[in-house]
Write a protein that holds these residues in place. Structure first.
Motif, PDB file in Angstrom:
ATOM      1  N   LEU A 537       0.816  -1.212   0.000  1.00 37.94           N
ATOM      2  CA  LEU A 537       0.000   0.000   0.000  1.00 37.94           C
ATOM      3  C   LEU A 537       0.851   1.263   0.000  1.00 37.94           C
ATOM      4  O   LEU A 537       0.614   2.201  -0.772  1.00 37.94           O
ATOM      5  CB  LEU A 537      -0.934  -0.018   1.210  1.00 37.94           C
ATOM      6  CG  LEU A 537      -1.843   1.205   1.404  1.00 37.94           C
ATOM      7  CD1 LEU A 537      -2.818   1.322   0.240  1.00 37.94           C
ATOM      8  CD2 LEU A 537      -2.591   1.113   2.739  1.00 37.94           C
ATOM      9  N   VAL A 538       1.883   1.279   0.869  1.00 38.50           N
ATOM     10  CA  VAL A 538       2.746   2.467   0.966  1.00 38.50           C
ATOM     11  C   VAL A 538       3.491   2.689  -0.345  1.00 38.50           C
ATOM     12  O   VAL A 538       3.593   3.828  -0.839  1.00 38.50           O
ATOM     13  CB  VAL A 538       3.734   2.313   2.136  1.00 38.50           C
ATOM     14  CG1 VAL A 538       4.808   3.390   2.081  1.00 38.50           C
ATOM     15  CG2 VAL A 538       2.997   2.381   3.465  1.00 38.50           C
ATOM     16  N   ALA A 539       4.004   1.617  -0.923  1.00 31.64           N
ATOM     17  CA  ALA A 539       4.728   1.752  -2.187  1.00 31.64           C
ATOM     18  C   ALA A 539       3.827   2.286  -3.292  1.00 31.64           C
ATOM     19  O   ALA A 539       4.241   3.130  -4.101  1.00 31.64           O
ATOM     20  CB  ALA A 539       5.311   0.404  -2.596  1.00 31.64           C
ATOM     21  N   THR A 544       2.385   7.448  -6.586  1.00 35.92           N
ATOM     22  CA  THR A 544       1.364   7.992  -7.490  1.00 35.92           C
ATOM     23  C   THR A 544       1.821   9.319  -8.084  1.00 35.92           C
ATOM     24  O   THR A 544       2.629  10.049  -7.497  1.00 35.92           O
ATOM     25  CB  THR A 544       0.040   8.201  -6.729  1.00 35.92           C
ATOM     26  OG1 THR A 544       0.279   9.051  -5.601  1.00 35.92           O
ATOM     27  CG2 THR A 544      -0.543   6.876  -6.287  1.00 35.92           C
ATOM     28  N   GLY A 545       1.272   9.631  -9.249  1.00 35.12           N
ATOM     29  CA  GLY A 545       1.599  10.899  -9.901  1.00 35.12           C
ATOM     30  C   GLY A 545       3.008  10.964 -10.453  1.00 35.12           C
ATOM     31  O   GLY A 545       3.576  12.053 -10.606  1.00 35.12           O
ATOM     32  N   PHE A 551       9.780   3.412  -1.944  1.00 37.71           N
ATOM     33  CA  PHE A 551      10.418   2.125  -2.230  1.00 37.71           C
ATOM     34  C   PHE A 551      10.791   2.015  -3.713  1.00 37.71           C
ATOM     35  O   PHE A 551      10.298   1.145  -4.426  1.00 37.71           O
ATOM     36  CB  PHE A 551       9.487   0.968  -1.854  1.00 37.71           C
ATOM     37  CG  PHE A 551       9.259   0.813  -0.389  1.00 37.71           C
ATOM     38  CD1 PHE A 551      10.139   0.096   0.389  1.00 37.71           C
ATOM     39  CD2 PHE A 551       8.150   1.394   0.218  1.00 37.71           C
ATOM     40  CE1 PHE A 551       9.923  -0.064   1.751  1.00 37.71           C
ATOM     41  CE2 PHE A 551       7.920   1.241   1.569  1.00 37.71           C
ATOM     42  CZ  PHE A 551       8.821   0.532   2.348  1.00 37.71           C
ATOM     43  N   PRO A 552      11.667   2.882  -4.212  1.00 37.64           N
ATOM     44  CA  PRO A 552      12.086   2.774  -5.616  1.00 37.64           C
ATOM     45  C   PRO A 552      13.067   1.607  -5.781  1.00 37.64           C
ATOM     46  O   PRO A 552      13.554   1.050  -4.788  1.00 37.64           O
ATOM     47  CB  PRO A 552      12.768   4.112  -5.876  1.00 37.64           C
ATOM     48  CG  PRO A 552      13.325   4.488  -4.558  1.00 37.64           C
ATOM     49  CD  PRO A 552      12.340   3.994  -3.529  1.00 37.64           C
ATOM     50  N   TYR A 562      11.247   7.405   6.139  1.00 36.82           N
ATOM     51  CA  TYR A 562       9.853   7.804   6.329  1.00 36.82           C
ATOM     52  C   TYR A 562       8.980   6.588   6.667  1.00 36.82           C
ATOM     53  O   TYR A 562       8.070   6.675   7.494  1.00 36.82           O
ATOM     54  CB  TYR A 562       9.311   8.484   5.068  1.00 36.82           C
ATOM     55  CG  TYR A 562       9.915   9.830   4.756  1.00 36.82           C
ATOM     56  CD1 TYR A 562      10.809  10.454   5.633  1.00 36.82           C
ATOM     57  CD2 TYR A 562       9.597  10.496   3.573  1.00 36.82           C
ATOM     58  CE1 TYR A 562      11.362  11.683   5.336  1.00 36.82           C
ATOM     59  CE2 TYR A 562      10.140  11.733   3.264  1.00 36.82           C
ATOM     60  CZ  TYR A 562      11.031  12.321   4.154  1.00 36.82           C
ATOM     61  OH  TYR A 562      11.583  13.549   3.858  1.00 36.82           O
ATOM     62  N   TYR A 563       9.250   5.492   5.982  1.00 40.51           N
ATOM     63  CA  TYR A 563       8.492   4.261   6.257  1.00 40.51           C
ATOM     64  C   TYR A 563       8.718   3.808   7.705  1.00 40.51           C
ATOM     65  O   TYR A 563       7.768   3.417   8.394  1.00 40.51           O
ATOM     66  CB  TYR A 563       8.920   3.168   5.283  1.00 40.51           C
ATOM     67  CG  TYR A 563       8.304   1.815   5.581  1.00 40.51           C
ATOM     68  CD1 TYR A 563       6.948   1.578   5.338  1.00 40.51           C
ATOM     69  CD2 TYR A 563       9.070   0.784   6.108  1.00 40.51           C
ATOM     70  CE1 TYR A 563       6.379   0.338   5.621  1.00 40.51           C
ATOM     71  CE2 TYR A 563       8.516  -0.450   6.379  1.00 40.51           C
ATOM     72  CZ  TYR A 563       7.178  -0.676   6.131  1.00 40.51           C
ATOM     73  OH  TYR A 563       6.615  -1.901   6.427  1.00 40.51           O
TER      74      TYR A 563
END
Length: 591
Positions: A537-539, A544-545, A551-552, A562-563
């Motif tokens: 979900l976080v990734a 988005t956008g 998580f690149p 941040y996670y």
């Protein structure tokens, strides 16, 4: 617990005789079948096992069982890839599914132990099934006809996939291991705890010994994992898969023989019936009497004094009435229809109602443990990823520590923290607090919740520093900077796991003692499931956008810090909820 439906309608003080077909035959047949002596729970002299060797034997069995299990588990994906030549996606799915089955079986095994076989027989049968499975996978890894030929290295590498019969034989073996060891896993925890007769918490010496047992159980389990992750994995990779799996099989064989040979040593507590049947009876009786008024005086409720106990039964744990969830008391209100019918699905005892109330009190605390494991599992996932992006050299470059080895370091710290607690912290706390019990299970769980927040916060600080070095063009962060978070999370893991095992065993209804220890494995599984969904979900949301996201592919471009701070926030809220629940928890009170 089963109860006959015979009631005398001519008497208002009707006697209802409990008749358990499970115990009636099992209590008499278990002794000659297994060669063990059954000791009555209420006996004071001979059954006092303060100096018993049984718990130490059980811990040795735990070491053998856990070492064998993780000897297969930790290297399973490597075997599927290098020997059976499966593709990466199917291998990962196969290992995940097998692990899920292994951690689901403790629930099934605990239910069987509580309702039918008892803990001893469940452990013995489970280990015997796993021994058959270990023999199958050892044979599969040894005989050339049961594995594909090695890969051919020429102009291009060609690896012939395993034939159907080769895969079937190997997977039959590992699933027998999952059924056997998984089924015995929860039962063996509570079986060891049953060797201590603390007289429902009144014998503080035995109670403290039982608390120490849970600490040593978790420490021995982690020591076994460390043994598997180093010695057995090395044998399988560098020497021979057949020899490595053969060692695992020999460990289980020794456990089976030792358990059977030491049968007369153990204190056996017969099963007390289905753990769910009593709860269902209370709910059905409550539904039938939803319009009945609960009397102000709890003495008017149907209590155990009205019940004749069969001579085949050990004295049953009787619970005091509590005011919480008072609506459920309707199931124990005696009506004229109950005197005519006498069905246990219409009229339940106070103890049955209190057992359901206890279960309802435990569920919220169990859920906080599941959320805890969302943070705890970072040590095996994102902490390792973080380690791969650091400089692995330590000691002025003399040694290099692979990032994956940090999990072994955490395991070693777990064992060390348990030894330190049992040998130094607990005795000092007992002297300082002037009481037999150093810390309550809820206090240990609270320490675990608080420490995991600190561990993930340390990981966030280390990651923020690492990213700052990368973006400033400075030297990469040394892997030694990650050690503090592993030390703190090891203390957290030991505190919460030991406290949870002891708390659920002590507070669970008598009919769910085996299932209570399975709650631990369920909370681990649920926490890992929540974590996997949270990462996905976080990734997705942060990318988005067209943004880079947290998580690149290249972690230097992301924000793992941040996670980690998100995890800190979740666990902090979870800790606050736990503190509230712990402060307002109504403990089980035994008459």
């Amino acid at each position: 617990m089963d109860r006959a439906a015979a009631a005398d309608p001519t008497s208002t003080d009707a006697d209802v005789e409990r008749a358990s077909p499970l115990l009636q035959g099992e209590a008499e047949s278990l002794v000659p079948l297994l060669g063990a002596r059954e000791q009555e729970v209420g006996k004071d002299s001979k059954s006092n096992n303060i100096y018993s060797k049984a718990p130490k034997i059980v811990l040795c069995l735990v070491f053998l069982e856990v070492t064998a299990f993780y000897g297969v588990y930790l290297n399973l994906i490597v075997y599927l890839q290098d020997v059976l030549h499966g593709d990466s996606a199917s291998n990962a799915a196969a290992v995940s599914f097998w692990a899920g089955a292994s951690y689901l079986m403790p629930v099934v095994g605990a239910a069987i132990a509580d309702s039918c076989w008892g803990k001893y027989k469940t452990v013995l049968v489970g280990l015997s099934i796993s021994l058959a499975g270990m023999a199958v996978i050892t044979t599969s890894a040894t005989l050339p006809s049961l594995r594909p030929p090695p890969c051919e290295h020429g102009t291009g590498t060609y690896c012939a996939p395993a034939a159907l019969h080769q895969r079937l034989v190997f997977f039959a073996g590992i699933y027998l291991c999952a059924i056997g060891i998984g089924g015995a896993k929860a039962a063996i925890v509570s079986f060891g705890a049953e060797q201590f007769d603390d007289e429902n918490g009144k014998n503080m010496v035995e109670r403290e010994r039982k608390a120490s047992y849970f600490s040593w159980y978790y420490g021995v389990g982690n020591l076994a994992m460390l043994t598997s992750g180093t010695l057995l994995v090395w044998v399988e990779d560098k020497v021979s898969w057949g020899i490595g799996y053969g060692v695992c099989a020999s460990f289980v064989a020794v456990a089976v023989v030792a358990l059977a040979a030491t049968a007369p040593v153990y204190r056996l507590v017969p099963p007390v019936g289905s753990p769910l049947k009593g709860a269902c009876q209370v709910l059905v009786a409550f539904a039938r009497k939803v319009n009945v008024r609960v009397p102000d005086d709890a003495a008017e409720l149907y209590a155990e004094e009205h019940v004749k106990v069969s001579s085949h039964h050990p004295p049953r744990e009787l619970l005091e009435h509590t005011e919480q969830f008072r609506c459920l008391d309707k199931a124990a209100v005696v009506t004229s229809a109950d005197l005519e019918d006498g069905s246990p699905w219409r009229l339940c005892t106070v103890t049955q109602v209190e057992e359901l109330k206890t279960l309802l009190r435990l569920i919220p605390i169990w859920l906080t443990s599941a959320v805890y494991f969302v943070a705890n599992t970072q040590a095996q996932t994102t902490f390792v990823q973080q380690g791969t992006m650091t400089d692995s050299r330590i000691g002025r470059g003399a040694f290099s520590v692979p990032a994956a080895s940090l999990t072994c370091i955490e395991t070693a710290f777990v064992v060390a923290s348990i030894v330190l607690y049992s040998r130094a912290v607990a005795p000092a706390a007992r002297r300082f607090l002037c009481r037999a019990e150093a810390f309550t299970p809820l206090q240990l769980m609270g320490l675990g919740h608080a420490a995991v927040i600190a561990a993930v916060a340390l990981a966030a600080c280390a990651e923020a520093r690492r990213l700052a070095n990368v973006r400033a063009g400075a030297a990469p962060l040394r892997i030694a900077w990650l050690l503090p978070q592993y030390v703190v999370i090891a203390v957290s893991d030991a505190s919460l796991s030991v406290g949870q095992l002891e708390f659920f065993y002590d507070q669970a209804p008598e009919t769910m003692r085996g299932a209570s220890t399975a709650f631990y494995f369920l909370s681990c599984s649920l926490g890992n499931l929540i974590c996997s969904q949270l990462v996905t979900l976080v990734a997705s949301v942060t990318a988005t956008g067209g943004r880079t996201g947290w998580f690149p592919p290249n972690m230097d471009d992301g924000h793992l810090d941040y996670y980690f701070m998100l995890i800190v926030g979740i666990t902090a809220v979870n800790f606050a909820v736990f503190v509230y629940l712990a402060k307002n928890y109504t403990p089980k009170r035994v008459r």
